[in-house]
Motif scaffolding. Structure first.
Motif, mmCIF file in Angstrom:
data_model
loop_
_atom_site.group_PDB
_atom_site.id
_atom_site.type_symbol
_atom_site.label_atom_id
_atom_site.label_comp_id
_atom_site.label_asym_id
_atom_site.label_seq_id
_atom_site.Cartn_x
_atom_site.Cartn_y
_atom_site.Cartn_z
ATOM 1 N N VAL A 12 0.808 -1.212 0.000
ATOM 2 C CA VAL A 12 0.000 0.000 0.000
ATOM 3 C C VAL A 12 0.846 1.268 0.000
ATOM 4 O O VAL A 12 0.325 2.363 0.104
ATOM 5 N N GLN A 13 2.152 1.115 -0.150
ATOM 6 C CA GLN A 13 3.000 2.306 -0.220
ATOM 7 C C GLN A 13 3.723 2.348 -1.557
ATOM 8 O O GLN A 13 4.161 1.329 -2.063
ATOM 9 N N GLY A 14 3.821 3.571 -2.120
ATOM 10 C CA GLY A 14 4.505 3.730 -3.400
ATOM 11 C C GLY A 14 3.672 3.228 -4.570
ATOM 12 O O GLY A 14 4.189 3.012 -5.659
ATOM 13 N N VAL A 15 2.380 3.018 -4.355
ATOM 14 C CA VAL A 15 1.531 2.500 -5.428
ATOM 15 C C VAL A 15 0.274 3.361 -5.597
ATOM 16 O O VAL A 15 -0.733 2.904 -6.122
ATOM 17 N N GLY A 16 0.329 4.617 -5.141
ATOM 18 C CA GLY A 16 -0.810 5.516 -5.331
ATOM 19 C C GLY A 16 -1.980 5.196 -4.424
ATOM 20 O O GLY A 16 -3.125 5.511 -4.745
ATOM 21 N N PHE A 17 -1.692 4.576 -3.289
ATOM 22 C CA PHE A 17 -2.785 4.153 -2.423
ATOM 23 C C PHE A 17 -3.421 5.333 -1.688
ATOM 24 O O PHE A 17 -4.650 5.451 -1.627
ATOM 25 N N ARG A 18 -2.582 6.230 -1.144
ATOM 26 C CA ARG A 18 -3.140 7.358 -0.390
ATOM 27 C C ARG A 18 -4.003 8.269 -1.273
ATOM 28 O O ARG A 18 -5.111 8.628 -0.886
ATOM 29 N N VAL A 21 -7.288 6.624 -1.773
ATOM 30 C CA VAL A 21 -8.122 6.746 -0.573
ATOM 31 C C VAL A 21 -8.734 8.151 -0.515
ATOM 32 O O VAL A 21 -9.919 8.316 -0.221
ATOM 33 N N PHE A 22 -7.897 9.135 -0.840
ATOM 34 C CA PHE A 22 -8.365 10.525 -0.859
ATOM 35 C C PHE A 22 -9.573 10.663 -1.786
ATOM 36 O O PHE A 22 -10.605 11.220 -1.429
ATOM 37 N N ARG A 23 -9.452 10.095 -2.990
ATOM 38 C CA ARG A 23 -10.543 10.234 -3.968
ATOM 39 C C ARG A 23 -11.790 9.462 -3.520
ATOM 40 O O ARG A 23 -12.909 9.926 -3.696
ATOM 41 N N MET A 24 -11.575 8.298 -2.930
ATOM 42 C CA MET A 24 -12.722 7.513 -2.443
ATOM 43 C C MET A 24 -13.466 8.289 -1.348
ATOM 44 O O MET A 24 -14.696 8.271 -1.285
ATOM 45 N N ALA A 25 -12.701 8.927 -0.452
ATOM 46 C CA ALA A 25 -13.320 9.662 0.652
ATOM 47 C C ALA A 25 -14.039 10.887 0.114
ATOM 48 O O ALA A 25 -15.189 11.168 0.481
ATOM 49 N N GLU A 26 -13.371 11.598 -0.781
ATOM 50 C CA GLU A 26 -13.957 12.824 -1.302
ATOM 51 C C GLU A 26 -15.238 12.535 -2.078
ATOM 52 O O GLU A 26 -16.238 13.240 -1.936
ATOM 53 N N ALA A 27 -15.210 11.460 -2.878
ATOM 54 C CA ALA A 27 -16.379 11.120 -3.689
ATOM 55 C C ALA A 27 -17.592 10.824 -2.808
ATOM 56 O O ALA A 27 -18.736 10.940 -3.253
ATOM 57 N N ARG A 28 -17.357 10.414 -1.559
ATOM 58 C CA ARG A 28 -18.462 10.068 -0.666
ATOM 59 C C ARG A 28 -18.716 11.140 0.380
ATOM 60 O O ARG A 28 -19.435 10.902 1.348
ATOM 61 N N GLY A 29 -18.064 12.273 0.213
ATOM 62 C CA GLY A 29 -18.284 13.398 1.120
ATOM 63 C C GLY A 29 -17.797 13.143 2.538
ATOM 64 O O GLY A 29 -18.349 13.675 3.502
ATOM 65 N N LEU A 30 -16.757 12.301 2.682
ATOM 66 C CA LEU A 30 -16.254 11.990 4.022
ATOM 67 C C LEU A 30 -15.127 12.949 4.403
ATOM 68 O O LEU A 30 -14.388 13.417 3.545
ATOM 69 N N PHE A 86 -11.124 16.057 3.658
ATOM 70 C CA PHE A 86 -10.264 14.881 3.788
ATOM 71 C C PHE A 86 -8.874 15.277 3.328
ATOM 72 O O PHE A 86 -8.715 15.945 2.318
ATOM 73 N N GLU A 87 -7.838 14.879 4.048
ATOM 74 C CA GLU A 87 -6.489 15.289 3.647
ATOM 75 C C GLU A 87 -5.493 14.140 3.696
ATOM 76 O O GLU A 87 -5.668 13.172 4.429
ATOM 77 N N ARG A 171 -4.880 11.222 -11.190
ATOM 78 C CA ARG A 171 -4.220 9.942 -10.937
ATOM 79 C C ARG A 171 -2.701 10.055 -11.132
ATOM 80 O O ARG A 171 -1.968 9.091 -10.921
ATOM 81 N N ARG A 172 -2.216 11.231 -11.521
ATOM 82 C CA ARG A 172 -0.764 11.430 -11.610
ATOM 83 C C ARG A 172 -0.224 12.212 -10.416
ATOM 84 O O ARG A 172 0.909 12.658 -10.424
ATOM 85 N N PHE A 173 -1.054 12.372 -9.376
ATOM 86 C CA PHE A 173 -0.611 13.026 -8.143
ATOM 87 C C PHE A 173 0.613 12.280 -7.605
ATOM 88 O O PHE A 173 0.548 11.091 -7.306
ATOM 89 N N HIS A 174 1.741 13.005 -7.532
ATOM 90 C CA HIS A 174 2.999 12.431 -7.051
ATOM 91 C C HIS A 174 3.442 11.194 -7.828
ATOM 92 O O HIS A 174 4.101 10.318 -7.270
#
Ligand SMILES: [Zn+2]
Ligand SMILES: [Zn+2]
Ligand SMILES: [Zn+2]
Length: 753
Positions: A12-18, A21-30, A86-87, A171-174
């Protein structure tokens, strides 16, 4: 409003996981946050119950393709009023995030779609990538994994790429290797001497033309240079084999797409999924009759090493060629793959007619991985791109160990804190380049994982390049060096992979390993308990006329075996024809005087001998060829009678092949088909496994060593032992061959008191 604390473990590290997660949370208004921690990723989310439920589902089902979630632990915590969004948080100060070096990953579906869409910024751009795909391990200079410490540092981002790189919604974030036609690497077609011929799209079309005309192309790929040729052209392949000095060893074939691959090979759902995975390995598949590839791709072999384009460059090139190409590492036989531009021009200049290159430097060579899927799971034959250098759990946090491996199919292992990192396949260490690659890889691993080894481990063999390097490092660093017998290492590797502390019975069956008594071992039954082993069975040794020369010349093994079991001077009639008269005389004189005729209990050599006696392969070939052909022949025959063994010894059960050879020769004299002979020999080995397992009387049996690359042998032995109530374990995440020697050495050294 429920608030959850969630801990995620896995890749879950170095593979765009965070960002995912950010996009999943934002899409659901969390609201909440996510950050890396040593064991993986932790996060908190807060929002309506339905939304948090759906988020948890997405966390399991919608992770980015290169990530792998092994475990999710969530618990309800107190609601908080201060967060408004969400951050993504930096890892906490003082947190000891285990450095993660991600492997290189095949083009993701989203990037593939983008490249294929006219009007997109990256339409037909050969270096398209994102957080989910592209180069990683091959371009990383140091950690943290950040663009300025990759070979992309020479390509400043254009404003468009900089915007994508900085936007957590993109999806090119970092995505450290992010690039586009404006700011990224470029393609060139060049003569072998480096003179430029064309650029960009013209270079691509020119390269396709070279291949269609039956010439050889050197391609600067992801982890090194590759040699490509038209897979349908006998003439092109003959040229490639002759220049590369690669006799009949199979070549891998890259197909433009899945349908063309499936037209040539049998690939079901599981195979297709693996071929299209981010790891995108070469997969050994059954070749279909009438496949549109030349028979000389893999002579006499019913299987084909097939794969799909895994970089945008391969994708565009294969599409332009319009057919399958042989795609093999850029080297002479037994040398490491070329990966630096200057070195490639020198070493491949006379192998290739044209070079298709780019200006993104490759920092370390990483070959393509090779796997086979059997009914019950994968078998690694070569573990490299896509898998190395991912860490795996091993042991329980004893001393840290650096293990230097064997001599062929070499890898290096670094064990620390209950995790092991196995390097990519480095190959044969005979050449100077091979030994240098080993030394560089050791430096790499120590720097990346910031581990100071407390112990070193190597093979018992005194003359291996890996042994010599281990001795030098041990002296320099003042560390203890633990020398591990080759087959002990095989057994310990498989036991460690399955978390078995022992005692276990290890059937360590392979070609060559330096024995504890100075002879060559390889047909071994060892009881392995951590740092210790006890030999409880082995094949009766027989002489190998010419030693190493016998490895590629099966008739020599057959002659040695015949001498041992039939008596001095005895040569079965069927074998006589395989020798030149003078050659036979010399070898017999050597055997009579015991000159350069080392004794071996190697099962690999027994395979060679039987292949020669069965009339399947007497003449020279590549190492392991005779054994492979014996396997393929045995697959053609129905199950039936098994040849017998004679056993002697109480503590150590020595298996004598006298009855086996006698029955085999009787079968041959009676006109039995080579396939029948091959099958009966395989059945005899399953009996042998059972006899040794009963003798050892241990519940757990591990199968390790190069002989277990043989699918039929593995299946027969597994079935025989399982039916008798034994628990059989085989390598799943690491290769059964010498690619796992370093792993076993590390496990043994860590367990040493
Ligand atoms: Zn991508
Ligand atoms: Zn750009
Ligand atoms: Zn071995």
């Amino acid at each position: 409003m429920p608030r959850l604390h969630i801990a995620v473990e896995g890749i879950v590290q170095g593979v765009g996981f965070r960002p995912a997660v950010f996009r999943m949370a934002e899409a659901r208004g969390l609201t909440g946050w996510v950050r890396n921690r040593p064991e993986g990723v932790e996060l908190e989310i807060q929002g309506p119950a339905a939304a948090t439920e759906d988020f948890l589902r997405a966390l399991r089902d919608e992770v980015p393709p290169p990530a792998r979630v092994d475990r999710i632990a969530s618990r309800r915590i107190t609601e908080q009023t201060e967060d408004t969004a969400f951050e993504i948080r930096e890892s906490g100060a003082g947190a000891t995030v285990r450095p993660v070096v991600p492997p290189d990953l095949a083009t993701c579906p989203e990037c593939a779609r983008e490249m294929a869409t006219p009007g997109e910024r990256r339409h037909r751009y050969p270096f398209t990538n994102c957080t989910y795909c592209g180069p990683r391990y091959t371009i990383i200079e140091g950690l943290p994994y950040d663009r300025r410490l990759t070979t992309m540092k020479g390509f400043p981002l254009c404003p468009d790429c900089a915007r994508e790189y900085g936007d957590p919604r993109d999806r090119r974030f970092h995505a450290q290797p992010v690039a586009c036609p404006v700011c990224g690497p470029r393609l060139h077609l060049a003569a072998p001497d480096g003179a430029p011929w064309a650029e960009g799209e013209a270079a691509l079309q020119g390269a396709a033309e070279v291949l269609r005309e039956g010439r050889i192309l050197a391609l600067k790929g992801l982890g090194g240079y590759q040699l490509l040729a038209d897979a349908a052209s006998d003439a092109a392949l003959a040229k490639l084999r002759q220049r590369k000095r690669r006799g009949e060893k199979p070549l891998a074939v890259m197909f433009p797409d899945l349908p063309s691959l499936q037209a040539a090979c049998e690939a079901g759902e599981a195979e297709a999924a693996l071929l299209q995975s981010p790891e995108a390995p070469i997969l050994l598949l059954r070749r279909r009759p009438g496949a549109a590839v030349s028979a000389s791709v893999a002579p006499g072999n019913p299987r084909l090493g097939a794969f799909l384009p895994y970089t945008p460059l391969h994708r565009l090139l294969l599409e332009a060629v319009g057919g399958a190409v042989v795609c093999t590492s850029g080297n002479l036989s037994d040398e490491p793959m070329a990966f630096r531009d200057d070195e490639a021009r020198v070493r491949l200049g006379c192998l290739a007619d044209t070079f298709l290159v780019h200006d993104r430097p490759i920092l370390r060579p990483v070959d393509d991985s090779v796997l086979r899927l059997d009914g019950d799971g994968p078998t690694f034959l070569r573990r490299a791109r896509g898998y190395a250098p991912l860490a795996a759990p091993l042991g329980d946090g004893g001393p840290s160990v650096l293990a230097l491996g064997g001599h062929q199919k070499n890898t290096v292992a670094l064990l620390a804190g209950g995790q092991v990192v196995l390097s990519q396949h480095l190959g044969d260490l005979t050449s100077v380049d091979g030994a240098e690659l080993l030394a560089r890889t050791v430096e790499d691993l120590l720097a990346f994982f910031r581990v100071r080894p407390e112990r070193l481990a190597c093979d018992l063999h005194p003359d291996y390049a890996s042994t010599r390097l281990a001795e030098r490092l041990a002296a320099e660093w003042g560390l203890p060096l633990i020398r591990v017998q080759h087959h002990h290492a095989h057994g310990a590797a498989c036991a460690a992979e399955h978390g078995l502390p022992g005692p276990v019975l290890a059937l360590a069956w392979d070609g060559t390993g330096y024995g504890a008594d100075g002879t060559i071992w390889g047909g071994e039954a060892l009881v392995v308990t951590g740092a210790a082993f006890r030999r409880v069975g082995h094949l009766r040794p027989f002489p190998l006329p010419g030693g190493d020369a016998a490895v590629r010349d099966p008739k020599r093994s057959a002659l040695g075996l015949a001498t041992a079991v039939l008596g001095p001077g005895a040569v079965p009639g069927s074998l006589l024809a395989a020798f030149e008269a003078a050659e036979l005389g010399v070898l017999q004189a050597m055997l009579a005087r015991d000159l350069n005729c080392p004794q071996t209990s190697s099962l690999g050599r027994l395979f060679d001998a039987v292949a020669a006696l069965a009339g399947i392969r007497e003449r020279r070939g590549f190492e392991g060829q005779a054994a492979m052909e014996l396997e393929f022949a045995a697959e053609q025959a129905a199950p039936g009678h098994a040849y017998g063994w004679a056993f002697s010894g109480q503590e150590v059960r020595v298996a004598d092949p006298v009855p086996l050879v006698a029955e085999l020769l009787r079968d041959r004299a009676a006109g039995a088909a080579p396939e029948t002979v091959a099958r009966r020999f395989h059945a005899a080995l399953a009996d042998l496994a059972l006899a040794w397992a009963r003798h050892a009387g241990l519940r757990d049996v591990v199968l390790a060593g190069g002989c277990f690359q043989n699918a039929l042998l593995t299946a027969l032995v597994t079935a025989r032992l399982s039916e008798a109530g034994f628990r059989v374990h085989r390598h799943r995440r690491f290769p059964p061959n010498d690619g796992s020697i370093a792993l076993g050495q590390a496990a043994v050294a860590a367990a040493t008191a």
